[in-house]
Enzyme design. Structure first.
Site, PDB file in Angstrom:
ATOM      1  N   TRP A 186      -9.500  65.604 -37.017  1.00 22.17           N
ATOM      2  CA  TRP A 186      -8.258  64.456 -37.179  1.00 22.17           C
ATOM      3  C   TRP A 186      -8.813  62.919 -36.764  1.00 22.17           C
ATOM      4  O   TRP A 186      -8.218  62.315 -37.527  1.00 22.17           O
ATOM      5  CB  TRP A 186      -7.261  64.886 -36.056  1.00 22.17           C
ATOM      6  CG  TRP A 186      -6.138  64.213 -36.204  1.00 22.17           C
ATOM      7  CD1 TRP A 186      -4.940  64.478 -37.077  1.00 22.17           C
ATOM      8  CD2 TRP A 186      -5.911  62.782 -35.804  1.00 22.17           C
ATOM      9  NE1 TRP A 186      -4.062  63.136 -36.999  1.00 22.17           N
ATOM     10  CE2 TRP A 186      -4.601  62.385 -36.013  1.00 22.17           C
ATOM     11  CE3 TRP A 186      -6.477  62.113 -34.771  1.00 22.17           C
ATOM     12  CZ2 TRP A 186      -3.794  61.200 -35.780  1.00 22.17           C
ATOM     13  CZ3 TRP A 186      -5.737  60.777 -34.462  1.00 22.17           C
ATOM     14  CH2 TRP A 186      -4.594  60.455 -34.896  1.00 22.17           C
ATOM     15  N   TYR A 213      -8.536  59.924 -39.596  1.00 21.54           N
ATOM     16  CA  TYR A 213      -7.630  59.061 -39.312  1.00 21.54           C
ATOM     17  C   TYR A 213      -8.236  57.622 -39.503  1.00 21.54           C
ATOM     18  O   TYR A 213      -8.062  56.826 -39.974  1.00 21.54           O
ATOM     19  CB  TYR A 213      -7.234  59.109 -38.003  1.00 21.54           C
ATOM     20  CG  TYR A 213      -6.210  57.723 -37.599  1.00 21.54           C
ATOM     21  CD1 TYR A 213      -4.981  57.604 -38.291  1.00 21.54           C
ATOM     22  CD2 TYR A 213      -6.507  57.035 -36.625  1.00 21.54           C
ATOM     23  CE1 TYR A 213      -4.149  56.696 -38.031  1.00 21.54           C
ATOM     24  CE2 TYR A 213      -5.777  55.772 -36.357  1.00 21.54           C
ATOM     25  CZ  TYR A 213      -4.801  55.586 -37.070  1.00 21.54           C
ATOM     26  OH  TYR A 213      -3.843  54.613 -36.742  1.00 21.54           O
ATOM     27  N   ASP A 219      -1.749  66.925 -38.449  1.00 18.93           N
ATOM     28  CA  ASP A 219      -0.934  65.864 -37.565  1.00 18.93           C
ATOM     29  C   ASP A 219       0.396  66.319 -37.441  1.00 18.93           C
ATOM     30  O   ASP A 219       0.988  66.943 -38.532  1.00 18.93           O
ATOM     31  CB  ASP A 219      -1.027  64.782 -38.514  1.00 18.93           C
ATOM     32  CG  ASP A 219      -0.402  63.700 -37.771  1.00 18.93           C
ATOM     33  OD1 ASP A 219      -1.153  62.817 -37.037  1.00 18.93           O
ATOM     34  OD2 ASP A 219       0.830  63.465 -37.908  1.00 18.93           O
TER      35      ASP A 219
END
Length: 286
Positions: free
Chosen positions: A214, A218, A233
């Site tokens: 993640w 990101y 998410d």
């Protein structure tokens, strides 16, 4: 200096994104203007002010930026505000989607926020792990107040530079009001100080202790990869559910899944869109 963009341009939505994450002493959003301090290799600490001008783009004023650093700073502003993104391509591809189309038509000028630097956005992402946006902002402010260099800019809202990798690496654990596991991750990032010049560089972040897919994804999104979908998410999953979609729908949004992610996030607080009328603080992102 005017930095133009292709209309439509929802610069005020982007200002809202930046305002929610503005680190006290380093950044501030007032009205239609974003201001921040800059640490530049070519000279003394500098500042920039970027004012959104409707669909036209952003007006930029620089202080203390020498000729050698000026092109780099202007390129950073263009990236931060998504000025080189093509809203028409997003409207053509995602606007026709049966699930995302309503969101895209409600906010056709939405841009994916960029970053001042890869290292900065990686730090923000790590600080935001497992906490809200508001809490991450407070945490970043405390660490910056303790470890960031004090500067005299003449602007009472801009008094600090972000801590350098060296300052973060050398600081005692007491400087970080957060769990020891996250301190280890942050200081591991600072010690490695990996090159994060573009979205392709973000994948290597998962080699660091405590950095998962993640966080790396990101960072890639904020560094300009147009096709990142944050399938794990929490806010994305909530927005998908409200829109009647699932992660199985995401592949057809390629190669613009970063924009799909932004529209899903925005739908949580956008009563005009076909989504929830309100949301929580939002995803815990930098």
């Amino acid at each position: 200096m005017r930095l133009p963009t292709a209309p439509p341009f929802d610069g005020r939505a982007l200002l809202g994104f930046l305002a929610a994450r503005a680190i006290p002493g380093v950044e501030v959003v007032e009205g239609d203007t974003y201001r921040r301090t800059l640490a530049l290799p070519g000279g003394d600490p500098a500042t920039l002010a970027a004012t959104v001008v409707d669909d036209a783009g952003v007006d930029v004023a620089l202080t203390g930026v020498g000729a050698a650093d000026r092109p780099k700073v202007l390129a950073m502003v263009r990236a931060l505000f998504g000025l080189d993104q093509d809203p028409r391509a997003v409207a053509d591809r995602l606007g026709a989607d049966p699930l995302l189309g309503t969101l895209v038509h409600a906010r056709p000028g939405l841009r994916v926020p960029g970053a001042a630097s890869g290292f900065e956005v990686a730090v923000r992402a790590i600080l935001g792990q497992q906490i809200s946006v508001a809490a991450a902002r407070v945490l970043a402010g405390r660490i910056t107040d303790a470890l960031g260099a004090r500067v005299d800019t003449g602007d009472p809202a801009l008094t600090r530079l972000l801590p350098t990798p060296a300052a973060l690496t050398a600081a005692p654990a007491s400087a970080f009001p957060m769990p020891r596991s996250r301190i280890r991750t942050l200081q591991g990032l600072a010690a490695a100080d990996p090159p994060l010049d573009g979205p392709a560089d973000a994948a290597a972040l998962t080699d660091l202790w405590g950095v998962g897919p993640w966080t790396a994804s990101y960072v890639a999104l904020r560094l300009g990869d147009p096709d990142v979908f944050l399938a794990t998410d929490v806010a994305v999953l909530k927005a998908l559910d409200r829109a009647g979609a699932t992660i199985a729908d995401a592949p057809r949004w390629a190669p613009l899944r970063s924009f799909a992610t932004l529209h899903l996030w925005a739908s949580l607080a956008n009563p005009a869109a076909d989504g929830p009328s309100a949301g929580p603080d939002g995803p815990a992102i930098g």
